[in-house]
Design a protein around this motif. Structure first.
Motif, PDB file in Angstrom:
ATOM      1  N   THR A 153       0.820  -1.217   0.000  1.00 58.15           N
ATOM      2  CA  THR A 153       0.000   0.000   0.000  1.00 58.15           C
ATOM      3  C   THR A 153       0.851   1.264   0.000  1.00 58.15           C
ATOM      4  N   PHE A 154       2.000   1.221   0.685  1.00 57.32           N
ATOM      5  CA  PHE A 154       2.915   2.361   0.691  1.00 57.32           C
ATOM      6  C   PHE A 154       3.448   2.606  -0.718  1.00 57.32           C
TER       7      PHE A 154
ATOM      8  N   ARG B 125       2.113   1.602  -3.564  1.00 51.42           N
ATOM      9  CA  ARG B 125       0.986   2.038  -4.397  1.00 51.42           C
ATOM     10  C   ARG B 125       0.733   3.530  -4.239  1.00 51.42           C
ATOM     11  N   ASP B 126       0.738   4.002  -2.998  1.00 50.59           N
ATOM     12  CA  ASP B 126       0.476   5.415  -2.738  1.00 50.59           C
ATOM     13  C   ASP B 126       1.604   6.311  -3.240  1.00 50.59           C
ATOM     14  N   GLN B 127       2.844   5.866  -3.104  1.00 51.29           N
ATOM     15  CA  GLN B 127       3.987   6.650  -3.577  1.00 51.29           C
ATOM     16  C   GLN B 127       4.012   6.746  -5.099  1.00 51.29           C
TER      17      GLN B 127
ATOM     18  N   LYS C 187       1.413   6.201  -7.045  1.00 54.71           N
ATOM     19  CA  LYS C 187       0.116   6.713  -7.500  1.00 54.71           C
ATOM     20  C   LYS C 187      -0.455   5.881  -8.649  1.00 54.71           C
ATOM     21  N   THR C 188      -0.635   4.599  -8.366  1.00 57.38           N
ATOM     22  CA  THR C 188      -1.211   3.687  -9.343  1.00 57.38           C
ATOM     23  C   THR C 188      -2.261   2.828  -8.656  1.00 57.38           C
ATOM     24  N   THR C 189      -2.904   1.979  -9.427  1.00 57.48           N
ATOM     25  CA  THR C 189      -3.942   1.112  -8.871  1.00 57.48           C
ATOM     26  C   THR C 189      -3.321  -0.182  -8.339  1.00 57.48           C
ATOM     27  N   ASP C 190      -4.085  -0.881  -7.508  1.00 51.25           N
ATOM     28  CA  ASP C 190      -3.631  -2.166  -6.976  1.00 51.25           C
ATOM     29  C   ASP C 190      -3.289  -3.138  -8.108  1.00 51.25           C
TER      30      ASP C 190
END
Length: 100
Positions: A34-35, A37-39, A41-44
């Protein structure tokens, strides 16, 4: 004079998402899915696809565990992945005439 041999660029790392993932991981020992993904800025789903590609070349390792009932995936850059990233950066520096 700069060396502009674009054929030496590691295509696996050169993808924007994978480059961002490897750059994030180069700065930490381990990061949760999740970190990253957030860094990045994309989808799972998009991140999962790119992580599988990096894992298939042994540039990263992924460990899945549960915290309570919640799945947690931890991702680490391998020695091979770190070396590949360093070569990638060195080649870009060479192409730009920045190598020492």
């Amino acid at each position: 004079m700069a060396e502009f041999d674009h054929n030496q660029i590691d295509d696996l790392i050169h993808s924007r998402i994978r480059l961002a993932v490897v750059a994030v991981l180069a700065g930490v020992e381990m990061a949760e899915f999740t970190f990253i993904r957030d860094q990045v800025k994309t989808t799972d789903g998009n991140l999962s696809t790119h992580l599988r590609k990096l894992e298939s070349k042994q540039y990263i390792t992924m460990e899945k565990r549960f915290v309570g009932r919640k799945p947690v995936t931890e991702v680490s850059l391998t020695v091979l992945g770190r070396e590949a990233f360093e070569r990638y950066l060195e080649h870009l520096e060479s192409m730009l005439g920045l190598s020492k």
